[in-house]
Design an enzyme around this catalytic site. Structure first.
Site, mmCIF file in Angstrom:
data_model
loop_
_atom_site.group_PDB
_atom_site.id
_atom_site.type_symbol
_atom_site.label_atom_id
_atom_site.label_comp_id
_atom_site.label_asym_id
_atom_site.label_seq_id
_atom_site.Cartn_x
_atom_site.Cartn_y
_atom_site.Cartn_z
ATOM 1 N N HIS A 175 -30.271 -20.141 -13.292
ATOM 2 C CA HIS A 175 -31.501 -20.932 -13.162
ATOM 3 C C HIS A 175 -32.017 -21.446 -14.500
ATOM 4 O O HIS A 175 -32.791 -22.418 -14.540
ATOM 5 C CB HIS A 175 -32.574 -20.097 -12.462
ATOM 6 C CG HIS A 175 -33.627 -20.897 -11.760
ATOM 7 N ND1 HIS A 175 -33.960 -22.189 -12.098
ATOM 8 C CD2 HIS A 175 -34.440 -20.576 -10.708
ATOM 9 C CE1 HIS A 175 -34.922 -22.630 -11.307
ATOM 10 N NE2 HIS A 175 -35.225 -21.668 -10.450
ATOM 11 N N ASP A 220 -23.907 -35.917 -0.303
ATOM 12 C CA ASP A 220 -22.770 -36.353 0.513
ATOM 13 C C ASP A 220 -21.496 -36.303 -0.334
ATOM 14 O O ASP A 220 -21.400 -36.972 -1.362
ATOM 15 C CB ASP A 220 -23.044 -37.777 1.003
ATOM 16 C CG ASP A 220 -21.972 -38.311 1.939
ATOM 17 O OD1 ASP A 220 -20.946 -37.634 2.138
ATOM 18 O OD2 ASP A 220 -22.167 -39.437 2.458
#
Length: 461
Positions: A166, A381
């Site tokens: 992170h 995508d």
């Protein structure tokens, strides 16, 4: 609202993990992280997951091979991800851009996407098999910064699992990287949004000076044993669509009508959770709101910046006031905490980090919420279309899931768009939370609507 009780189990067969390095030589340099990136509260790995349906037009394309090749190509542009973190003086983190690579796992599972159920949301079954914790890969220093697992399913669909250190990126930064990976999986020669490092934009001032109040970093002793136990935990996910939000807004007085969906929902969950926990009435309870601060700067952080760009503002109230006062009490506190975040606030946080040794935000009697409804995970995508689910792999943030929740975009089987909120609480307290929430949602017509919310709204997903 809904609960995922699917007792689904399956077997995942994994190939040996491999390190994917950039496809071309990249600069060997030492790049310091920002003073927002390297605070203690971000020194952990966060999991993310995407579920993709079978596309018969792509039956000859293997998602693992496609993504593996695209990963090597995108790392030419995002080459710091292929490096390793080192710690310098005063705990300063920096990326050694060594080009060692990110962990990639190719796998297959004897399960179909349909078996996961019509509604995909955390918690997911067998998650540890879909984002495998390769031994030695989960450290903060001298460890891979990214781990990606592509798991083919029996139906021809696949699951893309990712684990990120992170300190490198927040949700917008990670989505930017994943979008670029998807573009290159579909044949692009470079990302449409080029990555911008420029972590120096969030370096401390010289000399540093803390100008704002930052209760999120208070040192609070857990004197009354109020840290939630981790055994016998219940995980449930709750759906808040147009009907639920309309019900909650009935509690909002006219002078607060401009409040956002996030603010109303956060105030409601903070209040219901406090009532369920039954703390000492005089205990201070905290709600921490993740606020994206990219646009708070003048000029805003540049397009393409993929570091952490958010704050942890906190609202504080006694348990008694939260539990007995109207919802407007909690709502005003949440709104003020969010509105406190501006450029000077962020500069002050940065200066606090270097002044006070990069502390962790206060977890004692705290509840943290992170809204990823606009992050864009559901749009990533790789060539197989948009995911059936894209977003956080777990309901909670960080190593203690009971302390935090994500707000995840969701469309239910009726076509209603809303927010799914995974909640983790001790099993003995979860029913109290559910009852309190149902009471708020059913306030208008308790005799009829409460029964509806107790039985069939639990399947509104």
């Amino acid at each position: 609202m809904a609960v995922n009780n699917t007792p689904l189990t399956f077997t995942v067969r994994r190939r040996s993990p491999e390190l994917i390095a950039p496809a071309k030589p990249t600069p060997r340099e030492l790049k310091p992280l920002s003073d927002i990136d390297d605070q203690e509260g971000l020194r952990f790995h966060i999991p993310e997951i995407q579920f993709y349906r079978h596309d018969p037009k792509l039956k000859n394309r293997d998602p693992a091979s496609v993504i593996r090749e695209a990963l090597a190509n995108v790392l030419v542009f995002y080459y710091p991800f292929a490096g390793r973190l080192r710690e310098g003086p005063a705990r300063k983190l920096m990326v050694d851009c060594s080009g060692e690579g990110v962990v990639f796992i190719e796998a297959e599972a004897d399960v179909t996407l349909k078996e996961f159920g019509d509604a995909l949301y955390p918690p997911f079954p067998c998650l540890e098999e879909l984002i495998y914790d390769v031994p030695g890969s989960g450290g903060v220093l001298d460890s891979p910064l990214l781990l990606i697992q592509v798991t083919r399913l029996l139906c021809g669909g696949f699951i893309f699992g990712l684990r990120l250190n992170h300190t490198m990126s927040d949700a917008p930064g990670l989505v930017q990287f994943m979008t670029a990976l998807g573009e290159m999986a579909q044949g692009a020669s470079k990302p449409s949004t080029m990555p911008v490092w420029q972590r120096d934009l969030l370096f401390a001032r010289n000399p540093p000076h803390i100008t704002c109040t930052h209760h999120e970093y208070d040192e609070v002793e857990d004197t009354k044993g109020t840290i939630i136990p981790l055994d016998d935990m219940a995980h449930r996910s709750f759906f808040f669509g147009p009907a639920e939000m309309l019900a909650l807004r009935k509690f909002v007085p006219s002078y607060l009508k401009k409040c956002s969906t996030f603010e109303v929902l956060t105030a409601c969950l903070w209040r219901c959770r406090t009532i369920a926990l039954q703390p000492d009435p005089e205990e201070e309870m905290r709600i921490i709101c993740i606020v994206n601060a990219r646009a708070k700067f003048n000029p805003p952080l540049p397009v393409g910046y993929y570091g952490n760009g958010f704050a942890f503002p906190v609202a504080i109230s006694t348990a008694k006031d939260l539990s007995t006062k109207p919802l407007s009490h909690a709502l005003e506190l949440v709104m003020k905490a969010k509105n406190d975040v501006n450029e000077e606030y962020m500069r002050s946080v940065v200066d606090l980090m270097v002044t006070k040794g990069r502390p962790h935000f206060t977890a004692v009697r705290s509840y943290l919420v992170s809204d990823v409804t606009r992050a864009g995970f559901e749009l990533v995508d790789f060539g197989w279309g948009k995911p059936a689910y894209g977003g956080p792999a777990k309901g909670g943030v960080g190593p203690i899931p009971s302390l935090a929740s994500f707000y995840i975009p969701f469309t239910n089987h009726k076509g209603e768009s809303g927010i799914v909120v995974p909640i983790c609480l001790p099993t003995a307290l979860m029913e109290t939370f559910v009852n309190e929430l149902n009471n708020m949602l059913a306030q208008e017509n308790k005799s009829q609507v409460l029964q509806e919310h107790s039985s069939h709204v639990l399947s509104r997903l």
